[in-house]
Design a protein around this motif. Sequence first.
Motif, mmCIF file in Angstrom:
data_model
loop_
_atom_site.group_PDB
_atom_site.id
_atom_site.type_symbol
_atom_site.label_atom_id
_atom_site.label_comp_id
_atom_site.label_asym_id
_atom_site.label_seq_id
_atom_site.Cartn_x
_atom_site.Cartn_y
_atom_site.Cartn_z
ATOM 1 N N VAL A 76 -0.901 -4.642 -2.383
ATOM 2 C CA VAL A 76 -2.186 -4.917 -1.729
ATOM 3 C C VAL A 76 -2.022 -4.708 -0.223
ATOM 4 C CG1 VAL A 76 -2.997 -6.535 -3.493
ATOM 5 C CG2 VAL A 76 -1.665 -7.396 -1.563
ATOM 6 N N ALA A 77 -3.126 -4.343 0.423
ATOM 7 C CA ALA A 77 -3.092 -4.067 1.855
ATOM 8 C C ALA A 77 -4.291 -4.719 2.528
ATOM 9 C CB ALA A 77 -3.103 -2.559 2.117
ATOM 10 N N ASN A 78 -4.101 -5.155 3.771
ATOM 11 C CA ASN A 78 -5.190 -5.764 4.537
ATOM 12 C C ASN A 78 -6.201 -4.726 5.005
ATOM 13 O OD1 ASN A 78 -4.313 -8.535 4.520
ATOM 14 N ND2 ASN A 78 -2.694 -7.961 5.950
ATOM 15 N N ASP A 79 -5.734 -3.510 5.246
ATOM 16 C CA ASP A 79 -6.588 -2.439 5.754
ATOM 17 C C ASP A 79 -6.523 -1.269 4.775
ATOM 18 O OD1 ASP A 79 -7.954 -0.463 7.094
ATOM 19 O OD2 ASP A 79 -6.866 -0.698 8.989
ATOM 20 N N LYS A 80 -7.649 -0.895 4.185
ATOM 21 C CA LYS A 80 -7.639 0.182 3.198
ATOM 22 C C LYS A 80 -7.359 1.546 3.813
ATOM 23 C CE LYS A 80 -12.647 1.003 3.071
ATOM 24 N NZ LYS A 80 -13.835 1.036 2.167
ATOM 25 N N LEU A 81 -7.435 1.625 5.157
ATOM 26 C CA LEU A 81 -7.110 2.879 5.841
ATOM 27 C C LEU A 81 -5.659 2.923 6.306
ATOM 28 C CD1 LEU A 81 -10.360 3.354 7.968
ATOM 29 C CD2 LEU A 81 -9.827 4.302 5.710
ATOM 30 N N ALA A 82 -4.947 1.809 6.121
ATOM 31 C CA ALA A 82 -3.529 1.739 6.513
ATOM 32 C C ALA A 82 -2.738 1.175 5.336
ATOM 33 C CB ALA A 82 -3.351 0.889 7.766
ATOM 34 N N GLN A 84 -0.029 2.009 4.096
ATOM 35 C CA GLN A 84 1.425 1.948 4.227
ATOM 36 C C GLN A 84 1.884 0.550 4.643
ATOM 37 O OE1 GLN A 84 -0.601 3.658 6.146
ATOM 38 N NE2 GLN A 84 -0.189 3.208 8.293
ATOM 39 N N SER A 85 0.975 -0.239 5.216
ATOM 40 C CA SER A 85 1.284 -1.633 5.565
ATOM 41 C C SER A 85 0.807 -2.515 4.418
ATOM 42 C CB SER A 85 0.600 -2.018 6.877
ATOM 43 O OG SER A 85 1.028 -1.195 7.937
ATOM 44 N N ASN A 86 1.667 -2.722 3.453
ATOM 45 C CA ASN A 86 1.273 -3.449 2.253
ATOM 46 C C ASN A 86 2.291 -4.513 1.896
ATOM 47 O OD1 ASN A 86 3.318 -2.140 0.318
ATOM 48 N ND2 ASN A 86 2.262 -0.355 1.204
ATOM 49 N N VAL A 87 1.907 -5.388 1.022
ATOM 50 C CA VAL A 87 2.795 -6.415 0.488
ATOM 51 C C VAL A 87 2.708 -6.369 -1.032
ATOM 52 C CG1 VAL A 87 2.722 -7.954 2.480
ATOM 53 C CG2 VAL A 87 0.961 -8.144 0.722
ATOM 54 N N LEU A 88 3.696 -6.984 -1.688
ATOM 55 C CA LEU A 88 3.779 -6.962 -3.143
ATOM 56 C C LEU A 88 3.379 -8.310 -3.708
ATOM 57 C CD1 LEU A 88 7.222 -5.141 -3.525
ATOM 58 C CD2 LEU A 88 4.958 -4.157 -3.093
ATOM 59 N N LYS A 128 -3.972 4.483 -2.379
ATOM 60 C CA LYS A 128 -5.257 4.292 -1.728
ATOM 61 C C LYS A 128 -5.911 3.063 -2.338
ATOM 62 C CE LYS A 128 -8.353 6.897 -4.755
ATOM 63 N NZ LYS A 128 -9.251 5.747 -4.938
ATOM 64 N N SER A 129 -6.924 2.543 -1.643
ATOM 65 C CA SER A 129 -7.654 1.409 -2.193
ATOM 66 C C SER A 129 -8.489 1.880 -3.375
ATOM 67 C CB SER A 129 -8.555 0.785 -1.121
ATOM 68 O OG SER A 129 -9.509 1.722 -0.656
ATOM 69 N N TRP A 361 7.567 3.634 -5.892
ATOM 70 C CA TRP A 361 6.199 3.669 -6.405
ATOM 71 C C TRP A 361 6.153 4.417 -7.722
ATOM 72 C CZ3 TRP A 361 1.899 1.584 -3.737
ATOM 73 C CH2 TRP A 361 2.190 1.030 -2.482
ATOM 74 N N GLY A 362 5.277 3.987 -8.588
ATOM 75 C CA GLY A 362 5.126 4.652 -9.875
ATOM 76 C C GLY A 362 3.877 4.174 -10.569
ATOM 77 N N GLU A 363 3.828 4.352 -11.883
ATOM 78 C CA GLU A 363 2.677 3.932 -12.674
ATOM 79 C C GLU A 363 3.159 3.188 -13.907
ATOM 80 O OE1 GLU A 363 0.615 7.265 -14.615
ATOM 81 O OE2 GLU A 363 2.095 8.571 -13.673
ATOM 82 N N ALA A 364 2.275 2.372 -14.459
ATOM 83 C CA ALA A 364 2.625 1.538 -15.599
ATOM 84 C C ALA A 364 3.066 2.372 -16.786
ATOM 85 C CB ALA A 364 1.431 0.665 -15.983
#
Length: 419
Positions: A76-82, A84-88, A128-129, A361-364
Motif C-alpha cells: 500500500v502507498a500513501n500517494d498513488k503517484l509515488a 515506489q514509497s510503499n509499505v507491506l 499502480k493503484s 514483486w510478483g502475483e498470487a
Amino acid sequence: MNTTSNNIANANTFGFKESRAEFGDVYSASIFSNAKTTTGSGVQTSIVAQQFHEGSSIYTNNPLDLRIIGNGYFAVANDKLATQSNVLTRNGAFHLDKNNNMVNSEGQYLLGYNVDTETGQVSSFEPKSLQVPDQFGQPRASENINIGLNLPAGDAAKDPALFNAEDPDTYNKAMSATIFDSLGQPYKLTTYYVKDNVTPNKWAVYYSATDAAGEKSLSLTTGEFINATGHVGHSVEFNSDGSVSNLNGGQPLTTIALGANGAGLEMNGADGTQALTINFNEPTQYASPFEMHKFNENGATTGYLAKVDIDPKGTIMATYSNGENIALGRVAMVRVSNQQGLSQAGNTQWKVTQQSGAAVWGEAMQGAFGQVKSGTIEQSNIDMTQELVDLITAQRNFQANSRALEVNNEMQQTILQIR
C-alpha cells in the motif's frame, strides 16, 4: 510483560503478528577475576522478534476484504503517484473511496498491476493503484450477430412466401436478442425460421427489429426468399448428414440500414445507417429439438457497476449492468528473503530494510507466493490462552526475583551488623 500485554491488546487487530521477547544472560569478567567462580550479572532483552505464522480467518460479505493464504504481503502507498514509497501489510480490509480507488482504513492505496482485458494476463508489472470504475465504456453500436443453432429435421414444412411475423402458424421457430445503436439505445432483434416446403433440408430465415413503436421488418440486402410484403430473407441449406452446405447462395448476410431509410426504426439521433452482419457458426439440422447455443452481438450500452469479484490469483473482475465482465487489474504480491529484518511501521505494516533484503514483486499463485481469498480477512496470530499463561509465568518470575533481592538485602544487613 510489556510484550505479552501488547500481544493481548492486539488480539483482535487484523493482520497483527505476535511478538516474542528473547533474553540473554549478562556476564562480565576482568583480568583480575577468577573465571571459575565468577557468576552472571543478570539478564537482558536480546530482541523482541515478531512471529510471522498465519492467523485464522474471519469471513465477511465484502468481496474487497482479502487475505493471503501462504507467503506474501499486500503493498500500500500513501500517494498513488509515488508507488515506489510503499509499505507491506497482511491486513486485507479494503474498500472503495470516493474516487473508487481501493484503499485501506488509513486511506492508503492498494497496489496492483494492469492486465489485458481480453486475456486477463498481467500486461505490466509496474505497480499502480487499483481503481474500480462505477461506469464502464462508451455506447457501442451492434455490427456483428453470431448465431449457432440446431434446426429440427422433423418439423413440418411451410411456404416461406407466406411468412408473417404476427402469425405463428407461418413459421416454425423464433428467437430474440438485444442489439444497440450508436447511442446505446436497445432494440429487440428477432430471427424467424421457416422450413421450406419445396426443397428438402432447406430453411428460410427472416429478421425483424422492434423499437418503442413496434416490430418492423428487417430485410437483407440480398436474399433468396421474399414474402408477400417484400420482406427479404435468406436460405440455409443442409447436407444429408445435418451439416450446413449453403448459406444464402454464398452471398453476404448483411441487413439494410436500421434507420429511416431502411427498416424505419425510431433511433432518436443515433446513426441511421447502421446495418448488421449475420454470422452463422456451424448450424446443424439434426433429428433433435430446436436449440440455440449461440446468439450474441458485439454492441453495448453504457454500463454501471453491479458486482466486483476477486479470484485466487488476485484478478479484480467487475460486472456492469450492460453485461460486460471486465478484468480491471491484479493485486500485487510482495515478499522478502528475511521477514525478521522488516521494520515495524505501525498499523500492522512493515518497511523493507537492508536486513530484510530487497522486495520481490510478483502475483498470487506464482512461485513462492500464496493465493488471495476474497471475502476473508486474516485475524491476528495471537494464541490468547498461551499469552495468558505467559503473563502469569512472567508475574511469578517477577515475584521470585523480587523475593531473591529481598533475601540478598537481608543477608547483607545481617553481615553488616555482626560485631
